[in-house]
Design a protein around this motif. Structure first.
Motif, mmCIF file in Angstrom:
data_model
loop_
_atom_site.group_PDB
_atom_site.id
_atom_site.type_symbol
_atom_site.label_atom_id
_atom_site.label_comp_id
_atom_site.label_asym_id
_atom_site.label_seq_id
_atom_site.Cartn_x
_atom_site.Cartn_y
_atom_site.Cartn_z
ATOM 1 N N VAL A 1 0.938 -1.144 0.095
ATOM 2 C CA VAL A 1 -0.108 -0.121 0.068
ATOM 3 C C VAL A 1 1.002 1.183 0.050
ATOM 4 O O VAL A 1 2.108 1.089 0.388
ATOM 5 N N VAL A 2 0.630 2.475 -0.379
ATOM 6 C CA VAL A 2 1.096 3.461 -0.304
ATOM 7 C C VAL A 2 0.093 4.338 0.860
ATOM 8 O O VAL A 2 -1.015 4.556 0.686
ATOM 9 N N ARG A 3 1.091 4.836 1.731
ATOM 10 C CA ARG A 3 0.346 5.570 3.034
ATOM 11 C C ARG A 3 0.465 6.929 2.697
ATOM 12 O O ARG A 3 1.735 7.525 2.326
ATOM 13 N N ALA A 4 -0.459 7.895 2.785
ATOM 14 C CA ALA A 4 -0.450 9.291 2.380
ATOM 15 C C ALA A 4 -1.342 10.063 3.435
ATOM 16 O O ALA A 4 -2.164 9.436 4.203
ATOM 17 N N VAL A 5 -1.073 11.364 3.556
ATOM 18 C CA VAL A 5 -1.639 11.927 4.560
ATOM 19 C C VAL A 5 -2.800 12.723 4.065
ATOM 20 O O VAL A 5 -2.711 13.141 2.648
ATOM 21 N N VAL A 6 -3.806 13.024 4.771
ATOM 22 C CA VAL A 6 -5.080 14.063 4.147
ATOM 23 C C VAL A 6 -4.570 15.443 4.400
ATOM 24 O O VAL A 6 -4.227 15.911 5.281
ATOM 25 N N LEU A 7 -4.158 16.110 3.262
ATOM 26 C CA LEU A 7 -3.844 17.323 3.252
ATOM 27 C C LEU A 7 -4.738 18.404 3.415
ATOM 28 O O LEU A 7 -4.557 19.687 3.917
ATOM 29 N N SER A 8 -6.021 18.398 2.815
ATOM 30 C CA SER A 8 -7.059 19.349 2.897
ATOM 31 C C SER A 8 -8.474 18.582 2.648
ATOM 32 O O SER A 8 -8.540 17.509 1.954
ATOM 33 N N VAL A 9 -9.362 19.131 3.422
ATOM 34 C CA VAL A 9 -10.844 18.976 3.120
ATOM 35 C C VAL A 9 -11.456 20.119 2.658
ATOM 36 O O VAL A 9 -12.257 20.748 3.375
ATOM 37 N N PRO A 10 -11.317 20.660 1.443
ATOM 38 C CA PRO A 10 -11.790 21.860 1.070
ATOM 39 C C PRO A 10 -13.139 22.064 0.895
ATOM 40 O O PRO A 10 -13.684 23.287 0.613
ATOM 41 N N GLU A 11 -13.824 20.968 0.485
ATOM 42 C CA GLU A 11 -15.416 21.015 0.300
ATOM 43 C C GLU A 11 -15.852 19.766 1.136
ATOM 44 O O GLU A 11 -15.413 18.804 1.353
ATOM 45 N N GLU A 12 -17.111 20.050 1.106
ATOM 46 C CA GLU A 12 -17.929 18.778 1.687
ATOM 47 C C GLU A 12 -17.721 17.492 1.056
ATOM 48 O O GLU A 12 -17.875 17.537 -0.216
ATOM 49 N N ALA A 13 -17.300 15.997 1.625
ATOM 50 C CA ALA A 13 -17.247 15.069 0.970
ATOM 51 C C ALA A 13 -15.879 15.136 -0.081
ATOM 52 O O ALA A 13 -16.123 14.183 -0.869
#
Length: 369
Positions: free
Chosen positions: A266-278
């Motif tokens: 797997v490639v593990r990645a970070v959530v950088l942004s939640v700029p809009e709902e969903a």
């Protein structure tokens, strides 16, 4: 999915993670499958080109398969004694590279493919008069496909041309049924069967021209069960699958005939942004993820190192270093997600180091392409 917890000693993200237990399980499963069908295994190590993985594959293998002369050099350095280059080698400096390998180590056997008199001529110019001989397999292809002769009628003259040169040895026949799309439709399986059948017919027609222990090389990771139905008697039937060792969450998960294979990367990645709902933006993209056989899928979700419920969301687009997830539910900035990939051959070459995880132990491995 790989059993990789969220508390790994990661110095940076994204990171390619390998589940070593899954790799070992896949290798053992494949070795048993091949042995049960009277095949020997020459795993196509271009999938990973990672020494630590190849060392795990070598003990139960007849040899290894590579795609290039450069990969053959790595394989020899890693301890492989039989190296099958499943490709045409027609660039003189690379043919010379093979001659130097054989001259430096007389325990090596190298095999390569040919589909033309022109290709044989290049090999002969380098090997005629040499001490070691180069093993040559006649490459059988399909119309509209990659390399390989297109008809059985071409094979006898090509075999004669190989025999004319003392530095070359006609070793057998090779085919690759995996050029067909990875779909198990009746039409596609008939195309696969037809290709395998033609390769066997060509082998049988040349049988008297081979020396001892002729080789019939066939079989990828998608249709090896079909290839196994067309093995000629009295040959060393060499299965050269590659992707099985890592498997995946996409194309091979859908098409592989081997139950029990486990996705090991797997490639593990970070959530950088939640700029809009969903809608979430992850810190991994085309430079880190395979996308030629389907976009990645979300397979795990961690927050502060703790596993969360199965992640909701669909990767819909990749940029160079970003992935866009729609229908995202429960992802917040700073979370990490594990992305399952489709087609492992297209992810390892993106990484200079991968984190191998075995229980609570980790180790950095370094692919060499």
């Amino acid at each position: 999915m790989p059993n990789l917890n969220g508390h790994l000693p990661l110095q940076s993200l994204p990171q390619l993670l390998l589940d070593v237990a899954a790799i070992d399980s896949n290798i053992a499963l494949k070795e048993r499958w091949a042995a049960e069908r009277s095949m020997v295994l020459a795993p196509h190590i271009k999938t990973t080109m990672t020494r630590e993985i190849v060392h795990r594959q070598l003990p139960g293998a007849w040899g290894v398969t590579v795609a290039t002369a450069g990969q053959a050099v790595h394989a020899a350095a890693w301890g492989a004694r039989r190296i099958l280059i499943a490709n045409e080698v027609v660039f003189t400096p690379q043919v010379l590279q093979l001659r130097r390998l054989l001259e430096a180590d007389h325990t090596l056997d190298i095999f390569c493919l040919t589909d033309s008199v022109a290709g044989v001529t290049v090999l002969a110019e380098v090997f005629d008069g040499a001490g070691p001989r180069l093993n040559v397999l006649i490459d059988v292809g399909v119309a509209g496909g990659r390399t390989g002769i297109r008809t059985a009628d071409e094979a006898p003259a090509l075999a004669d041309e190989i025999h004319r040169h003392p530095g070359l040895r006609l070793a057998g026949v090779s085919a690759y049924e995996g050029i067909a799309p990875n779909l198990r439709t009746a039409e596609n399986l008939e195309q696969v069967d037809s290709h395998c059948r033609m390769a066997r017919t060509i082998f049988e027609g040349l049988r008297e021209r081979f020396g001892e222990q002729p080789i019939f090389s066939i079989g990828g990771s998608a249709f090896q069960d079909r290839a196994a139905q067309f093995l000629p008697a009295g040959a060393i039937n060499v299965l050269r699958s590659g992707c099985y060792v890592i498997h995946d969450h996409g194309t091979y998960a859908d098409v592989s005939p081997l139950p029990g294979l486990r996705p090991a990367a797997v490639v593990r990645a970070v959530v950088l942004s939640v700029p809009e709902e969903a809608r979430a933006v992850l810190g991994a993209g085309k430079r880190e993820l395979a996308y030629d056989a389907g976009l990645p899928t979300l397979v795990a979700h961690h927050r502060n190192g703790e596993a969360q419920v199965e992640p909701a969301g669909v990767v819909v687009k990749l940029f160079d270093h970003h992935a866009i997830v729609e229908s995202a539910d429960g992802l917040v900035v700073g979370d990490t997600v594990d992305l399952g990939i489709s087609h492992p051959c297209s992810v390892f070459d993106r990484w200079r180091s991968v984190l191998a995880v075995h229980g609570n132990a980790t180790e950095l491995w370094h692919p060499q392409f």
